[in-house]
Design a protein around this motif. Structure first.
Motif, PDB file in Angstrom:
ATOM      1  N   ASN A  20      65.830  85.638  50.323  1.00 49.01           N
ATOM      2  CA  ASN A  20      66.078  84.658  50.249  1.00 49.01           C
ATOM      3  C   ASN A  20      66.318  83.680  49.187  1.00 49.01           C
ATOM      4  O   ASN A  20      65.685  83.897  47.991  1.00 49.01           O
ATOM      5  CB  ASN A  20      65.454  84.223  51.474  1.00 49.01           C
ATOM      6  N   VAL A  29      66.825  79.717  47.632  1.00 48.89           N
ATOM      7  CA  VAL A  29      66.099  78.370  48.049  1.00 48.89           C
ATOM      8  C   VAL A  29      66.355  77.673  47.060  1.00 48.89           C
ATOM      9  O   VAL A  29      66.014  78.084  46.230  1.00 48.89           O
ATOM     10  CB  VAL A  29      65.137  78.055  48.872  1.00 48.89           C
ATOM     11  N   LYS A  62      65.855  73.735  45.319  1.00 47.88           N
ATOM     12  CA  LYS A  62      64.873  72.590  45.785  1.00 47.88           C
ATOM     13  C   LYS A  62      65.674  71.320  44.914  1.00 47.88           C
ATOM     14  O   LYS A  62      66.219  71.308  43.813  1.00 47.88           O
ATOM     15  CB  LYS A  62      63.684  72.290  45.202  1.00 47.88           C
ATOM     16  N   ASN A  91      56.539  76.273  40.964  1.00 48.62           N
ATOM     17  CA  ASN A  91      57.477  76.951  41.383  1.00 48.62           C
ATOM     18  C   ASN A  91      58.082  78.019  40.097  1.00 48.62           C
ATOM     19  O   ASN A  91      58.323  77.365  38.874  1.00 48.62           O
ATOM     20  CB  ASN A  91      58.403  77.282  42.388  1.00 48.62           C
ATOM     21  N   LYS A 109      73.286  80.695  37.073  1.00 48.47           N
ATOM     22  CA  LYS A 109      73.470  79.596  37.144  1.00 48.47           C
ATOM     23  C   LYS A 109      73.612  79.427  38.499  1.00 48.47           C
ATOM     24  O   LYS A 109      75.026  79.809  38.831  1.00 48.47           O
ATOM     25  CB  LYS A 109      74.219  78.879  35.781  1.00 48.47           C
ATOM     26  N   ILE A 110      73.866  78.058  39.425  1.00 52.65           N
ATOM     27  CA  ILE A 110      74.453  77.941  40.486  1.00 52.65           C
ATOM     28  C   ILE A 110      74.997  76.912  40.331  1.00 52.65           C
ATOM     29  O   ILE A 110      74.596  75.813  40.220  1.00 52.65           O
ATOM     30  CB  ILE A 110      72.886  78.051  41.837  1.00 52.65           C
ATOM     31  N   ILE A 119      71.813  67.401  43.163  1.00 56.04           N
ATOM     32  CA  ILE A 119      70.612  68.113  42.115  1.00 56.04           C
ATOM     33  C   ILE A 119      69.645  69.103  42.571  1.00 56.04           C
ATOM     34  O   ILE A 119      69.132  68.704  43.285  1.00 56.04           O
ATOM     35  CB  ILE A 119      70.240  66.278  41.116  1.00 56.04           C
ATOM     36  N   ALA A 120      70.246  70.213  41.732  1.00 55.49           N
ATOM     37  CA  ALA A 120      68.838  71.309  42.280  1.00 55.49           C
ATOM     38  C   ALA A 120      68.157  70.904  40.307  1.00 55.49           C
ATOM     39  O   ALA A 120      67.897  70.635  39.842  1.00 55.49           O
ATOM     40  CB  ALA A 120      69.834  72.208  41.247  1.00 55.49           C
ATOM     41  N   GLU A 121      66.623  70.799  41.397  1.00 57.26           N
ATOM     42  CA  GLU A 121      65.215  71.304  40.149  1.00 57.26           C
ATOM     43  C   GLU A 121      64.675  71.891  40.379  1.00 57.26           C
ATOM     44  O   GLU A 121      63.978  72.540  39.498  1.00 57.26           O
ATOM     45  CB  GLU A 121      64.918  69.918  41.194  1.00 57.26           C
ATOM     46  N   ASN A 122      64.728  72.835  41.042  1.00 61.22           N
ATOM     47  CA  ASN A 122      64.140  74.427  41.491  1.00 61.22           C
ATOM     48  C   ASN A 122      64.769  75.490  42.418  1.00 61.22           C
ATOM     49  O   ASN A 122      65.519  74.472  43.243  1.00 61.22           O
ATOM     50  CB  ASN A 122      62.985  73.614  42.215  1.00 61.22           C
ATOM     51  N   ILE A 123      64.416  76.711  41.206  1.00 61.36           N
ATOM     52  CA  ILE A 123      65.272  77.673  42.471  1.00 61.36           C
ATOM     53  C   ILE A 123      64.474  78.469  42.696  1.00 61.36           C
ATOM     54  O   ILE A 123      63.561  79.233  41.628  1.00 61.36           O
ATOM     55  CB  ILE A 123      66.401  78.187  41.167  1.00 61.36           C
ATOM     56  N   ASN A 124      64.560  78.919  44.077  1.00 59.54           N
ATOM     57  CA  ASN A 124      63.756  79.998  44.316  1.00 59.54           C
ATOM     58  C   ASN A 124      63.969  81.381  44.997  1.00 59.54           C
ATOM     59  O   ASN A 124      65.336  80.775  45.793  1.00 59.54           O
ATOM     60  CB  ASN A 124      62.468  79.546  44.874  1.00 59.54           C
ATOM     61  N   LEU A 125      63.825  82.382  44.652  1.00 64.08           N
ATOM     62  CA  LEU A 125      64.379  83.473  44.792  1.00 64.08           C
ATOM     63  C   LEU A 125      63.993  84.679  45.247  1.00 64.08           C
ATOM     64  O   LEU A 125      62.905  85.338  44.015  1.00 64.08           O
ATOM     65  CB  LEU A 125      65.323  84.697  43.610  1.00 64.08           C
TER      66      LEU A 125
END
Lengths: 138, 138
Positions: free
Chosen positions: A125, A127, A129, B88, B112-113, B120-126
């Motif tokens: 998963n 995501v 943000k 996060n 890197k995505i 604009i990406a501020e945060n990534i949750n994997l």
DNA sequence: AAATTAATGCACTTCCGTTGCATACTTCAA
DNA sequence: TTGAAGTATGCAACGGAAGTGCATTAATTT
């Protein structure tokens, strides 16, 4: 012709009135949808019925569940050739912290992840943000 | 010497009895911990106090929040040089669907995505779900 | 048409996160 | 050292969301 009814029957879901309406709603919405979203859209609706409708859709592979980290479960229709799991699908989701919408980014492929020996990955998963396209313009 | 008290004072958190106990507990646990986990561990504990303790830890950079997709917020102590966000952190988390534990996989770096223009990406949750090491053996 | 199965609607429970408020404990300044 | 201000704690309660039980209604089968 892939009309609403066919989508349901093709997935072994009986096309009841409520299910057709929910499906229609999901089709029109581009972004991921919460139970409450659906509930609010239909004035005379029962939360449980919609809850179970969405659950059925997920079980039968019509839509997938999205956990976008807001704590609220979202649902989105599967793509034509979606091979998502019951509980999660495998593409990236983008959650806009401004408009609070979550969208599927189907063209982004999640990279292969190598885990330590002994670990078995069943589901991924991812995501992101941030601020979406639309909110960025305004 | 980095004793418990120092960890707190170094982060501008007053070392109260409860905070030291919670910190100790988090240190001993390798896996991510929920509010309820902590609450259950201490017999005579108040949920609110622990809730606020954990919240303080996150705000002061002592621990970070983890959303592992179970719907239950987890907490884990930050590494020595953790640069995690308030809400996060940026490494991968592994959630075992068997033992229900969530662990931080700090050595895995999130790639890197590249998003579409305008986003604009501020945060990534994997989060990877599957079977962990220990459960795999048994 | 009767009997079985599936879907719906209502009420209710549980769980988690969170807040408000009153009390206790610290700290600091006069 | 006393009193005031700030901080931490504990209790009660709220609110949102997921989920369950059960009775009712609708659809299917024989």
């Amino acid at each position: 012709m892939l009309n609403l009814e066919n989508i349901l029957t093709n997935n072994n879901v009986k096309p009841t009135a409520m299910r057709l309406l929910v499906l229609q709603f999901l089709l029109n919405k581009k972004s991921a949808t919460s139970l409450t979203d659906v509930e609010n859209y239909f004035d005379k609706s029962d939360r449980t019925t919609i809850y179970r409708t969405l659950k059925t859709f997920v079980e039968k592979g019509i839509s997938h569940k999205i956990d976008d980290g807001t704590g609220i479960t979202k649902y989105a229709l599967c793509e034509e050739n979606c091979h998502c799991e019951i509980d999660n699908d495998l593409h990236l989701h983008f959650h806009c912290t401004n408009c609070n919408e979550t969208i599927c980014v189907t063209d982004y492929k999640i990279p292969k992840i190598t885990l330590s020996r002994g670990y078995i990955a069943e589901n991924i998963n991812l995501v992101v943000k941030g601020i979406c396209d639309t909110c960025n313009k305004n």
